[in-house]
Design a protein around this motif. Sequence first.
Motif: not given
Length: 406
Positions: A97-111
Amino acid sequence: MTPILDSEKLFAARLLAVRARPYLATALYALNIVESRRVPTMAVDRCWRCYVSPAFVDHTPVENLASILVHEVSHLLRDHHGRSDRFAQAHNLSGPAERLRMNIAADAEINDDAFGDGLIQPEDAVTPATLGLSSGELMEDYLHQFRLTVTTQHLAWLDCGSGADGLDREWDLGPDGADVLTEQQRDAVKFRVAQGIVGRPGDAPEGWRRWADRALHPPQPWRDLLGAALRSAASAPGLGETHTYSRPSRRATALPRTILPTLRRTPPHVTVIIDTSASVSDTELGSALLETTAIARTLGGRKDLLTVISCDAAAHIAGPFCHSESIPLIGGGGTDLCTGFAKAARAQPRPDVLVVLTDGQTPWPTHRPSARTVVGLFRRPITWTDDDTGYIPDQPPSWARVVEIG
């Protein structure tokens, strides 16, 4: 019937991505494509492999594939897997769950600024606006601002692979598998991309420009720099050298009737001037005391070799160092470190090395002191603009070795 990976379509998408983002060409061509029927869509690992689902490629338009390739390679360039691991360790986070949250945050930084100018934005792309957050921030900033709730449950499908969040997947081939980029090759790719961004002014978004500047000029550990500057100043030629007759010179054998002194090197005397003005915070004063303790250790704990002066508009206390808890830091007023320099110059014995710990908002001596000077400068945001034509910010003098602290 299981579809076969349409390599030509995927290569056409990569060519379209290169045309839209030419400064990412080195990274896009360095990405090793691996066919995988276990990956849901497309995902990357930290070894620069891009796992691709043939079914996903088959039903996805070329324009969307180009945008996704740019997105996936951006995870690797920005080291989201390493940053996720460091964030998880620093904040004691674990679990998918925490890794999913990191994936979402990383996507927000890129996109945030990835699309447009030749790249279309996929309908399901996660942006800061998707999370109700402001744009222009980093993954770590977004992680502090949102949690997985009912408003983010529609993002549970998101999976950009271990290259985005650092969590190994079942389809990963691992570091010993085929098509691996070594650490040196990855660094070379990042360096070439950063050079391409800097060499094409006006083409890259601001987020990529910040990344390139950091890639070409990585921050150095300031404690190591401060220690190196101090050691360099303390070991300068001629410093602490004196002649003594307590031990015969080795050259005395050439002159049997003459007593020659021998050259003896004594440990340097160090004076630390700590800025205690109102503009220096308690946290920074604590850092100054820690650095003073570290300096004392480099001198072998000899308190007779280290003197501490606390100074705001006047030099208040000067005394030998025993331990950091015994240093009375008096101040809280204006700043004029010239008084601290003057007090150090009058001390007996005179210091061989001066270490000044300050925020830099002070007048500086007009003449170079006899002691070699190292300035530990607490960082401050820029509070003046080019429109302030009558204001000249204080700068440490050119004869001092300056190291930014913090």
